[in-house]
Write an enzyme that holds these catalytic residues in place. Structure first.
Site, PDB file in Angstrom:
ATOM      1  N   GLY A   1       0.814  -1.219   0.000  1.00  0.00           N
ATOM      2  CA  GLY A   1       0.000   0.000   0.000  1.00  0.00           C
ATOM      3  C   GLY A   1       0.845   1.265   0.000  1.00  0.00           C
TER       4      GLY A   1
ATOM      5  N   GLU B   1       1.634   1.821  -3.539  1.00  0.00           N
ATOM      6  CA  GLU B   1       0.385   2.261  -4.192  1.00  0.00           C
ATOM      7  C   GLU B   1       0.065   3.719  -3.862  1.00  0.00           C
ATOM      8  OE1 GLU B   1      -1.518  -1.237  -2.488  1.00  0.00           O
ATOM      9  OE2 GLU B   1      -2.210  -1.794  -4.488  1.00  0.00           O
TER      10      GLU B   1
ATOM     11  N   GLU C   1       2.779  -8.270  -1.640  1.00  0.00           N
ATOM     12  CA  GLU C   1       1.587  -8.874  -1.031  1.00  0.00           C
ATOM     13  C   GLU C   1       1.501 -10.373  -1.257  1.00  0.00           C
ATOM     14  OE1 GLU C   1       1.627  -6.039  -2.762  1.00  0.00           O
ATOM     15  OE2 GLU C   1       0.296  -4.554  -1.845  1.00  0.00           O
TER      16      GLU C   1
HETATM   17  N1  CAA Z   1       2.245  -3.846   8.768  1.00  0.00           N
HETATM   18  C1  CAA Z   1       2.392  -3.883  10.102  1.00  0.00           C
HETATM   19  N2  CAA Z   1       3.589  -3.798  10.719  1.00  0.00           N
HETATM   20  C2  CAA Z   1       4.668  -3.701   9.948  1.00  0.00           C
HETATM   21  C3  CAA Z   1       4.594  -3.681   8.545  1.00  0.00           C
HETATM   22  C4  CAA Z   1       3.297  -3.740   7.943  1.00  0.00           C
HETATM   23  N3  CAA Z   1       3.112  -3.674   6.609  1.00  0.00           N
HETATM   24  N4  CAA Z   1       5.841  -3.590   8.041  1.00  0.00           N
HETATM   25  C5  CAA Z   1       6.676  -3.555   9.098  1.00  0.00           C
HETATM   26  N5  CAA Z   1       5.970  -3.624  10.248  1.00  0.00           N
HETATM   27  C6  CAA Z   1       6.491  -3.631  11.612  1.00  0.00           C
HETATM   28  C7  CAA Z   1       7.136  -4.958  11.958  1.00  0.00           C
HETATM   29  O1  CAA Z   1       6.151  -5.886  12.377  1.00  0.00           O
HETATM   30  C8  CAA Z   1       8.066  -4.562  13.073  1.00  0.00           C
HETATM   31  O2  CAA Z   1       7.319  -4.419  14.255  1.00  0.00           O
HETATM   32  P1  CAA Z   1       7.929  -4.939  15.682  1.00  0.00           P
HETATM   33  O3  CAA Z   1       9.173  -4.118  15.888  1.00  0.00           O
HETATM   34  O4  CAA Z   1       6.844  -4.635  16.656  1.00  0.00           O
HETATM   35  O5  CAA Z   1       8.257  -6.385  15.511  1.00  0.00           O
HETATM   36  C9  CAA Z   1       8.524  -3.162  12.662  1.00  0.00           C
HETATM   37  O6  CAA Z   1       7.546  -2.696  11.717  1.00  0.00           O
HETATM   38  C10 CAA Z   1       9.859  -3.185  11.961  1.00  0.00           C
HETATM   39  O7  CAA Z   1       9.790  -4.109  10.900  1.00  0.00           O
HETATM   40  P2  CAA Z   1      10.894  -5.245  10.666  1.00  0.00           P
HETATM   41  O8  CAA Z   1      11.458  -5.717  11.965  1.00  0.00           O
HETATM   42  O9  CAA Z   1      10.285  -6.288   9.774  1.00  0.00           O
HETATM   43  O10 CAA Z   1      12.008  -4.392   9.883  1.00  0.00           O
HETATM   44  P3  CAA Z   1      13.075  -4.913   8.849  1.00  0.00           P
HETATM   45  O11 CAA Z   1      14.007  -3.783   8.610  1.00  0.00           O
HETATM   46  O12 CAA Z   1      13.656  -6.219   9.267  1.00  0.00           O
HETATM   47  O13 CAA Z   1      12.240  -5.212   7.480  1.00  0.00           O
HETATM   48  C11 CAA Z   1      10.602  -4.716   5.784  1.00  0.00           C
HETATM   49  C12 CAA Z   1      11.631  -4.155   6.803  1.00  0.00           C
HETATM   50  C13 CAA Z   1      11.343  -5.462   4.680  1.00  0.00           C
HETATM   51  C14 CAA Z   1       9.866  -3.522   5.183  1.00  0.00           C
HETATM   52  C15 CAA Z   1       9.637  -5.663   6.512  1.00  0.00           C
HETATM   53  O14 CAA Z   1       9.144  -5.010   7.666  1.00  0.00           O
HETATM   54  C16 CAA Z   1       8.467  -6.103   5.686  1.00  0.00           C
HETATM   55  O15 CAA Z   1       8.606  -6.971   4.824  1.00  0.00           O
HETATM   56  N6  CAA Z   1       7.251  -5.523   5.943  1.00  0.00           N
HETATM   57  C17 CAA Z   1       6.020  -5.939   5.305  1.00  0.00           C
HETATM   58  C18 CAA Z   1       5.948  -5.458   3.864  1.00  0.00           C
HETATM   59  C19 CAA Z   1       4.647  -5.921   3.210  1.00  0.00           C
HETATM   60  O16 CAA Z   1       4.380  -7.110   3.109  1.00  0.00           O
HETATM   61  N7  CAA Z   1       3.822  -4.964   2.742  1.00  0.00           N
HETATM   62  C20 CAA Z   1       2.560  -5.243   2.101  1.00  0.00           C
HETATM   63  C21 CAA Z   1       1.435  -5.171   3.099  1.00  0.00           C
HETATM   64  S1  CAA Z   1      -0.121  -5.704   2.448  1.00  0.00           S
HETATM   65  C22 CAA Z   1      -0.712  -4.375   1.581  1.00  0.00           C
HETATM   66  O17 CAA Z   1      -0.101  -3.330   1.511  1.00  0.00           O
HETATM   67  C23 CAA Z   1      -2.042  -4.578   0.923  1.00  0.00           C
HETATM   68  C24 CAA Z   1      -2.459  -3.457   0.019  1.00  0.00           C
HETATM   69  O18 CAA Z   1      -2.050  -3.424  -1.108  1.00  0.00           O
HETATM   70  C25 CAA Z   1      -3.437  -2.452   0.443  1.00  0.00           C
END
Ligand code: CAA
Length: 258
Positions: A109, A112, A132
């Protein structure tokens, strides 16, 4: 409205909105999107503002929709709750230009959201992606539609199907971002661009934004026709006469936004 997930400030004629949920890498939840919409509309109505910027932190523009908020959703929660339609697309109704100043992750998102801005300026550490698929869902806020238009079907398929991230230079080569700048210059450079836009005639700025956006919604003949109507309309402004006279008189134009 009191904001808890964004910071809002003005720099001369530029309205700056900073996404501010650092502990969750600016993951986008309903509250944040309500606040973002509210701030965007407030700037859009403020006659002292000519351009807006949305930015995040150095580590993340936004890491996507808030996975913790979605994890237990069922189909009825998403459908009846009108998820994301309810409050993620306010930005599409903003008439003044909105620039995304992106450092770090712009994923899901977050990516996006950058694509719903009018253009993107990226720091050299920016990373874009639609991961995603790793969550067994798909882009839900236009990613499968805007990404192929921005970077080609082939690259969009690659990103959406493999979840790989695209760095700033690849994003610029592919046409997703308009410029790449050093991380420590991101806001300075973006504010300079936004200030340039804000110095132009606002009604004409809005007409140009409207015309360019129309190209995504119409065929060529219809789009050119739309542009022609707006081109003619620009001759109804005070600023068109002022701009052309100032050029001929070799002096700076004094636009009055009318
Ligand atoms: N939602 C909720 N929490 C999130 C998040 C997300 N999308 N991305 C990161 N966080 C949180 C983590 O859970 C973590 O929280 P805690 O410290 O409480 O554990 C904190 O942010 C830091 O994240 P990481 O420890 O994972 O940090 P990193 O540097 O190791 O990795 C990252 C960074 C690669 C961005 C990784 O956090 C990641 O892969 N995040 C998810 C990305 C993702 O899948 N996005 C798509 C979401 S779905 C969507 O967006 C649908 C849509 O189209 C509308």
């Amino acid at each position: 409205m009191e904001y808890q997930n964004i910071l809002v400030e003005t720099k001369d004629k530029v309205g700056v909105i900073t996404l501010n949920r650092p502990k969750a890498l600016n993951a986008l939840n309903d509250q944040l999107m309500d606040e973002l919409g509210h701030a965007l509309f407030a700037f859009d109505q403020d006659e002292n503002i000519g351009c807006m910027v949305i930015t995040g932190s150095e580590k993340a523009f936004a890491a996507g929709a808030d996975i913790a908020a979605m994890v237990d959703y069922n189909y009825m929660d998403a459908y009846n709750g009108n998820y994301v339609t309810k409050n993620w697309e306010h930005i599409l109704r903003v008439r003044k230009p909105v620039i995304a100043a992106v450092a770090g992750y712009a994923l899901g998102g977050g990516c996006e959201l950058t694509m719903m801005c009018d253009f993107i300026i990226a720091a050299d550490n920016a990373k874009f992606g639609q991961p995603e698929i790793k969550l067994a869902t798909l882009p839900g806020c236009g990613g499968t539609q805007r990404l192929p238009r921005a970077i080609s079907k082939s690259k969009a398929m690659d990103l959406c199907l493999t979840a790989r991230l695209m760095d700033a230079n690849e994003a610029e080569r592919a046409g997703l971002v308009s410029r790449v700048v050093p991380l420590d210059k991101l806001m300075e450079e973006t504010l300079a661009v936004a200030t340039t836009i804000a110095s132009m005639s606002l009604p004409v700025v809005m007409m140009i934004k409207d015309a360019v956006n129309r190209s995504f919604e119409s065929g060529l003949t219809e789009g050119v026709h739309y542009e022609r109507r707006l081109f003619h309309a620009s001759f109804g402004t005070h600023d068109q006469r002022e701009g052309m006279r100032a050029f001929l008189e070799k002096r700076p134009a004094n636009f009055q936004n009318k």
